[in-house]
Design a protein around this motif. Structure first.
Motif, mmCIF file in Angstrom:
data_model
loop_
_atom_site.group_PDB
_atom_site.id
_atom_site.type_symbol
_atom_site.label_atom_id
_atom_site.label_comp_id
_atom_site.label_asym_id
_atom_site.label_seq_id
_atom_site.Cartn_x
_atom_site.Cartn_y
_atom_site.Cartn_z
ATOM 1 N N GLY A 117 52.399 35.534 36.674
ATOM 2 C CA GLY A 117 51.460 36.471 36.224
ATOM 3 C C GLY A 117 51.866 37.407 35.259
ATOM 4 O O GLY A 117 52.839 38.096 35.782
ATOM 5 N N HIS A 118 51.492 37.586 33.894
ATOM 6 C CA HIS A 118 52.071 38.353 33.118
ATOM 7 C C HIS A 118 51.124 39.643 33.008
ATOM 8 O O HIS A 118 51.517 40.780 32.986
ATOM 9 N N ARG A 119 49.883 39.359 32.661
ATOM 10 C CA ARG A 119 49.083 40.815 32.304
ATOM 11 C C ARG A 119 47.481 40.471 32.723
ATOM 12 O O ARG A 119 47.188 39.118 32.971
ATOM 13 N N ALA A 120 46.893 41.453 32.901
ATOM 14 C CA ALA A 120 45.413 41.423 33.057
ATOM 15 C C ALA A 120 44.664 40.821 32.070
ATOM 16 O O ALA A 120 45.055 40.924 30.954
ATOM 17 N N ALA A 121 43.603 39.849 32.240
ATOM 18 C CA ALA A 121 42.801 39.293 31.425
ATOM 19 C C ALA A 121 41.558 40.206 31.426
ATOM 20 O O ALA A 121 40.609 39.965 31.808
ATOM 21 N N ASN A 122 41.582 41.147 30.329
ATOM 22 C CA ASN A 122 40.748 42.009 30.293
ATOM 23 C C ASN A 122 39.488 41.470 29.685
ATOM 24 O O ASN A 122 39.513 40.748 28.733
ATOM 25 N N PRO A 123 38.257 41.905 30.133
ATOM 26 C CA PRO A 123 37.029 41.245 29.532
ATOM 27 C C PRO A 123 36.849 41.889 28.135
ATOM 28 O O PRO A 123 37.438 42.636 27.773
ATOM 29 N N CYS A 124 35.994 41.110 27.603
ATOM 30 C CA CYS A 124 35.598 41.609 25.974
ATOM 31 C C CYS A 124 34.109 41.905 25.967
ATOM 32 O O CYS A 124 33.222 41.536 26.897
ATOM 33 N N ALA A 125 33.718 42.208 24.955
ATOM 34 C CA ALA A 125 32.237 42.533 24.681
ATOM 35 C C ALA A 125 31.568 41.074 24.646
ATOM 36 O O ALA A 125 30.188 41.131 24.946
ATOM 37 N N TRP A 126 31.936 40.071 24.456
ATOM 38 C CA TRP A 126 31.200 38.795 24.561
ATOM 39 C C TRP A 126 30.742 38.459 25.942
ATOM 40 O O TRP A 126 29.661 37.669 26.011
ATOM 41 N N PRO A 133 24.008 40.787 30.286
ATOM 42 C CA PRO A 133 24.053 42.303 29.771
ATOM 43 C C PRO A 133 24.708 43.174 30.836
ATOM 44 O O PRO A 133 24.248 42.817 31.966
ATOM 45 N N GLY A 134 25.720 43.921 30.545
ATOM 46 C CA GLY A 134 26.374 44.761 31.636
ATOM 47 C C GLY A 134 27.570 44.160 31.967
ATOM 48 O O GLY A 134 28.467 44.868 32.872
ATOM 49 N N ALA A 135 27.837 42.669 31.778
ATOM 50 C CA ALA A 135 29.131 41.966 32.451
ATOM 51 C C ALA A 135 30.360 42.887 31.888
ATOM 52 O O ALA A 135 31.367 42.726 32.802
ATOM 53 N N PHE A 136 30.429 43.000 30.668
ATOM 54 C CA PHE A 136 31.572 43.430 30.124
ATOM 55 C C PHE A 136 32.161 44.628 30.880
ATOM 56 O O PHE A 136 33.193 44.545 31.429
ATOM 57 N N ARG A 137 31.112 45.646 31.167
ATOM 58 C CA ARG A 137 31.683 46.844 32.170
ATOM 59 C C ARG A 137 31.981 46.422 33.448
ATOM 60 O O ARG A 137 32.740 46.852 33.913
ATOM 61 N N ALA A 138 31.161 45.696 34.140
ATOM 62 C CA ALA A 138 31.104 45.119 35.341
ATOM 63 C C ALA A 138 32.538 44.355 35.520
ATOM 64 O O ALA A 138 33.241 44.416 36.766
ATOM 65 N N LEU A 139 32.926 43.609 34.598
ATOM 66 C CA LEU A 139 34.169 42.940 34.863
ATOM 67 C C LEU A 139 35.668 43.941 34.545
ATOM 68 O O LEU A 139 36.469 43.296 34.729
ATOM 69 N N ARG A 140 35.417 45.122 34.032
ATOM 70 C CA ARG A 140 36.759 45.749 33.912
ATOM 71 C C ARG A 140 37.523 45.792 35.244
ATOM 72 O O ARG A 140 36.944 46.218 36.270
ATOM 73 N N GLY A 141 38.810 45.489 35.154
ATOM 74 C CA GLY A 141 39.668 45.541 36.343
ATOM 75 C C GLY A 141 39.493 44.361 37.228
ATOM 76 O O GLY A 141 40.088 44.179 38.190
ATOM 77 N N ARG A 142 38.661 43.376 36.788
ATOM 78 C CA ARG A 142 38.201 42.259 37.293
ATOM 79 C C ARG A 142 38.197 40.864 36.717
ATOM 80 O O ARG A 142 37.415 39.958 36.957
ATOM 81 N N GLY A 143 38.960 40.956 35.413
ATOM 82 C CA GLY A 143 38.940 39.845 34.484
ATOM 83 C C GLY A 143 39.806 38.468 34.768
ATOM 84 O O GLY A 143 39.983 37.539 34.089
ATOM 85 N N GLY A 144 40.875 38.916 35.866
ATOM 86 C CA GLY A 144 41.638 37.685 36.137
ATOM 87 C C GLY A 144 43.120 38.162 35.613
ATOM 88 O O GLY A 144 43.562 39.245 35.229
ATOM 89 N N VAL A 145 43.819 37.138 35.602
ATOM 90 C CA VAL A 145 45.321 37.466 35.306
ATOM 91 C C VAL A 145 45.659 36.137 34.227
ATOM 92 O O VAL A 145 45.194 35.219 34.459
ATOM 93 N N ARG A 146 46.541 36.657 33.317
ATOM 94 C CA ARG A 146 46.736 35.906 32.185
ATOM 95 C C ARG A 146 48.521 35.430 32.581
ATOM 96 O O ARG A 146 49.086 36.293 32.904
ATOM 97 N N CYS A 147 48.547 34.126 32.554
ATOM 98 C CA CYS A 147 49.842 33.663 33.129
ATOM 99 C C CYS A 147 50.474 32.349 32.448
ATOM 100 O O CYS A 147 49.764 31.773 31.581
ATOM 101 N N VAL A 148 51.379 31.825 32.791
ATOM 102 C CA VAL A 148 52.038 30.649 32.335
ATOM 103 C C VAL A 148 52.542 29.948 33.616
ATOM 104 O O VAL A 148 53.017 30.507 34.476
ATOM 105 N N PRO A 149 52.265 28.495 33.676
ATOM 106 C CA PRO A 149 52.710 27.740 34.756
ATOM 107 C C PRO A 149 54.437 27.494 34.648
ATOM 108 O O PRO A 149 54.864 27.421 33.567
ATOM 109 N N THR A 150 54.986 27.728 35.442
ATOM 110 C CA THR A 150 56.328 27.354 35.786
ATOM 111 C C THR A 150 56.772 26.102 36.190
ATOM 112 O O THR A 150 57.881 25.619 36.245
#
Length: 172
Positions: A117-126, A133-150
């Motif tokens: 796990g490298h960094r947070a997957a921050n949500p975007c305005a999309w 509507p309102g999902a962008f704000r609700a997902l702040r801190g809850r967007g998942g984790v960006r990672c690479v398989p080892t």
């Protein structure tokens, strides 16, 4: 824990302005999968980020379905589609956002696949356009984790195990 959704997309569909809406899915290429193949250091086979240098440490995104429950609680909108988040792997039963900067493994029965796990997957305005509507704000801190398989391996929908303290791969 369960793997609830898997997505592999050959094309980046959220380009331009959110108000213009997403690009259509490529015809004849289903994005939602029952099983995905992963390759160490490269990502999900067939995905738009597979092997791209710019996404070397972020080729796969793992997302917690409980985050969608939070969006429902915040917005009142039900039956949210995990595909709209464009996350590769959606799980339920583990707070995945806690694994930023950590090694973890997922096993849906074909053997464990470790991820860094490298960094947070921050949500975007999309998210306000494609999810609710309102999902962008609700997902702040809850967007998942960006990672690479080892490891190379496969993951499938259904029951799975998550190990948040696996043995590190030999090259780490």
């Amino acid at each position: 824990m369960t793997i609830e959704h898997l997505l592999v997309s050959t094309r980046h569909r959220y380009e331009g302005r959110p108000a213009d809406g997403p690009l259509p899915a490529p015809e004849g290429e289903p994005e939602e999968r029952e099983t995905i193949e992963l390759r160490a250091g490269l990502g999900a086979v067939g995905d738009r980020y597979f092997g791209h240098r710019a996404h070397r440490d972020a080729a796969v995104t793992v997302f917690d379905a409980a985050s969608l429950d939070h969006v429902t609680a915040e917005t009142g909108i039900r039956d949210l589609d995990p595909a709209a988040t464009r996350r590769t792997i959606t799980i339920r039963g583990f707070p995945i956002d806690s694994l930023v900067g950590r090694l973890f493994a997922l096993d849906s029965g074909a053997g464990p696949v470790r991820f860094r796990g490298h960094r947070a997957a921050n949500p975007c305005a999309w998210m306000d356009v494609t999810l609710a509507p309102g999902a962008f704000r609700a997902l702040r801190g809850r967007g998942g984790v960006r990672c690479v398989p080892t490891d190379d391996g496969t993951l499938s929908l259904g029951p799975a195990l998550l190990d948040d303290d696996p043995t590190p791969p030999a090259d780490v």
